[in-house]
Scaffold this active site. Sequence first.
Site, mmCIF file in Angstrom:
data_model
loop_
_atom_site.group_PDB
_atom_site.id
_atom_site.type_symbol
_atom_site.label_atom_id
_atom_site.label_comp_id
_atom_site.label_asym_id
_atom_site.label_seq_id
_atom_site.Cartn_x
_atom_site.Cartn_y
_atom_site.Cartn_z
ATOM 1 N N LYS A 1 -17.493 25.386 -15.504
ATOM 2 C CA LYS A 1 -17.883 26.087 -14.276
ATOM 3 C C LYS A 1 -17.811 25.135 -13.084
ATOM 4 C CE LYS A 1 -22.751 25.092 -15.254
ATOM 5 N NZ LYS A 1 -24.051 25.645 -15.665
ATOM 6 N N ARG B 1 -34.115 33.116 -14.866
ATOM 7 C CA ARG B 1 -32.998 32.968 -13.930
ATOM 8 C C ARG B 1 -32.003 34.071 -14.234
ATOM 9 N NH1 ARG B 1 -29.389 27.459 -14.032
ATOM 10 N NH2 ARG B 1 -28.643 28.435 -15.938
ATOM 11 N N TYR C 1 -24.404 5.276 13.508
ATOM 12 C CA TYR C 1 -25.156 6.275 14.273
ATOM 13 C C TYR C 1 -26.649 5.976 14.242
ATOM 14 C CZ TYR C 1 -21.093 9.348 14.582
ATOM 15 O OH TYR C 1 -19.865 9.882 14.858
HETATM 16 C C1 LIG Z 1 -24.449 24.823 -16.725
HETATM 17 C C2 LIG Z 1 -24.884 25.373 -18.008
HETATM 18 C C3 LIG Z 1 -24.808 24.599 -19.174
HETATM 19 C C4 LIG Z 1 -24.415 23.144 -19.162
HETATM 20 O O1 LIG Z 1 -25.455 22.380 -18.619
HETATM 21 P P1 LIG Z 1 -25.431 20.791 -18.583
HETATM 22 O O2 LIG Z 1 -26.815 20.425 -18.262
HETATM 23 O O3 LIG Z 1 -24.462 20.399 -17.517
HETATM 24 O O4 LIG Z 1 -24.977 20.329 -19.924
HETATM 25 C C5 LIG Z 1 -25.106 25.219 -20.372
HETATM 26 N N1 LIG Z 1 -25.495 26.523 -20.417
HETATM 27 C C6 LIG Z 1 -25.609 27.276 -19.322
HETATM 28 C C7 LIG Z 1 -26.060 28.685 -19.430
HETATM 29 C C8 LIG Z 1 -25.329 26.728 -18.075
HETATM 30 O O5 LIG Z 1 -25.458 27.479 -16.982
#
Ligand SMILES: *Cc1c(COP(=O)(O)O)cnc(C)c1O
Length: 346
Positions: A3, A105, A228
Site C-alpha cells: 500500500k 478503525r 531561515y
Molecule cells: C499497513 C497494514 C499492515 C502492515 O503494517 P506494518 O506495521 O507496516 O507491518 C498490516 N495489516 C493491515 C491491515 C495494515 O493496514
Amino acid sequence: MVKADGYGLGAVPVARRLAAEGCTRFYVARLDEGLQLRTELGAELADAEVLVLDGVGPGLAGELVAAGLTPVLNDLAQVERWAKAAAGAGRALPAALHFDTGMTRLGLPATEAEHLADHPDLLSGLDVVVVMSHLASADVVGSPQPAAQLGRFLRLRERFPMGVASLANSAATALGPEYHFDQIRPGIAVYGGAPQPDRGPSPMAPVVTIEVPVLQVQSVEAGTAVGYGATWQASTPTRLATLALGYADGYPRAGGVDADRQVVIADSRVPVVGRVSMDLVVADVGSLPPDAVAPGTPAQLLGPEMPLEEVAAAAGTIANEILTGLGRRYQRRLLGQPATNEAHSH
Ligand SMILES: *Cc1c(COP(=O)(O)O)cnc(C)c1O
C-alpha cells in the site's frame, strides 16, 4: 503490504520483486493502487491475489470484478454489496473478511460479526480466502492489548474457519508464533524498518539508501547565522556544507530547530544546523579534514550508516512516515530487480 506505493518505494518494482520471490498475495489500501498493480504487472501477478483494504465502496464492485481484485470486506454493507456482485457475475467471487478486534478503525464490529455468524447465507456466492484482523498495540512494550485481541480473533476464527487466518503486521510478527496463524502481513519490516522500534536495534537489513551531493562549502566566522530565522549561529569558526536536500524531498522540517539531526559525510556523522528549507539543508563539517568535503561529495541521510528509526525519531515520527513521505525528485536506482526487467528508473 504494498500500500501507499509500496511504502513510498514504488509498489510496482517492489511487487515485481516480491512476486519473483514467490509472494502470491499482495495488499493495497486503495482501489486505484490495486488497479495500478493489475495494469502494470499483469503477467507477473497473473497468479497473485491483490487485496484492497478499503473493501468495496458503493458503486465500485464492477471495477473490482473487472480487474480481478479481491476486496477486504469491512462491514455488513460491503458483504452484501459483494455478494450481490457475485450473484450478478454468476460465479463465486473471492473476498477477505476483516474483523475489528480492538483497533476501531476498519473491520466488522463485534455485533456485525455475530450477525454474520448467525446468518452464513449472507456469504453465499463468496469465496472467503482470508479471515483477518489487525492489532493496535503490537509495538507497544508491555501492552496487554495484543493478547486481548488475539483472544477475540481466536474466538472469531472458530466461527469463521474458512480461508487462511491472518493477524500479524510487522510488529506482531515479532511477538511470537501464536500471532502468526497462516499468513503474516508485514509492511514496514519488508522495507527495512524495525518491527519493534522500542525494543532495541532493528533485526532487519536496511533497504533504502539516500545520498545527496554537497553543493557548496564555506568557512565562516564565529557568530555566523544559518538559514531561515537565523536559528543557529556558529559558536566557533567552522566550515559549512550545503546539501541538495530539503523538506520537498521528505526530509522533515518538523522536529524543529532543536532536532538532533545528523547526516554522514566522508564516513563521519555531522550535525545538520539551522532550519531545513525546501531544497537545502546545511551541515556543520568543521570536524572533518578540510579536503574531505567539496562540491559533489555525497552525504548519506538515510541508509546503512543512518538508520531509518533515527531519522524518524529526530523528526518526532515513525519510519513508515519517513518512507511514505519521500519526495519525487530523487533519482531512484533499483537494485536487485528480476533479470527480465529494467534495472533503473526515475
Ligand atoms: C499497513 C497494514 C499492515 C502492515 O503494517 P506494518 O506495521 O507496516 O507491518 C498490516 N495489516 C493491515 C491491515 C495494515 O493496514
